[in-house]
Motif scaffolding. Sequence first.
Motif, PDB file in Angstrom:
ATOM      1  N   GLU A 133      -1.503  -2.819 -10.605  1.00 32.00           N
ATOM      2  CA  GLU A 133      -2.539  -1.794 -10.464  1.00 32.00           C
ATOM      3  C   GLU A 133      -3.223  -1.452 -11.791  1.00 32.00           C
ATOM      4  O   GLU A 133      -4.224  -0.768 -11.804  1.00 32.00           O
ATOM      5  CB  GLU A 133      -1.957  -0.531  -9.819  1.00 32.00           C
ATOM      6  N   ALA A 164       0.830  -1.208   0.000  1.00 32.60           N
ATOM      7  CA  ALA A 164       0.000   0.000   0.000  1.00 32.60           C
ATOM      8  C   ALA A 164       0.865   1.258   0.000  1.00 32.60           C
ATOM      9  O   ALA A 164       0.543   2.240  -0.692  1.00 32.60           O
ATOM     10  CB  ALA A 164      -0.945  -0.003   1.195  1.00 32.60           C
ATOM     11  N   LEU A 166      -3.046   6.309   4.171  1.00 31.62           N
ATOM     12  CA  LEU A 166      -3.340   4.910   4.500  1.00 31.62           C
ATOM     13  C   LEU A 166      -4.077   4.742   5.825  1.00 31.62           C
ATOM     14  O   LEU A 166      -4.423   3.617   6.190  1.00 31.62           O
ATOM     15  CB  LEU A 166      -2.039   4.098   4.526  1.00 31.62           C
TER      16      LEU A 166
END
Length: 96
Positions: free
Chosen positions: A94, A28, A48
């Motif tokens: 991604e 992440a 995050l």
Amino acid sequence: MPVIDVHSSELVNKVNIIKVLAHPIRYAIAIALYENGTMNVGAIQETLDLAQSTVSQHISKMREIGVVTANREGTKIFYELTNDIARNVVSSLESE
């Protein structure tokens, strides 16, 4: 068929990068840096929704392997995802 040297430094380096990125928090962080460029721990923490100590701990592991680099600007340290292999992994995963 060519022989693949499983002990080559290039192969070991790639595997170590993949291992570091295999942790959800570190992956992440890599995504955040890939999408935003340079960020300090506070910005990563906000993005995050994690504790500062958690982000710092994981960033440290990513720096050890050479996935991110750090640049100090005054009292803040800015991190960037500079490793080409890590960038390729994030970009590939991604884009799905």
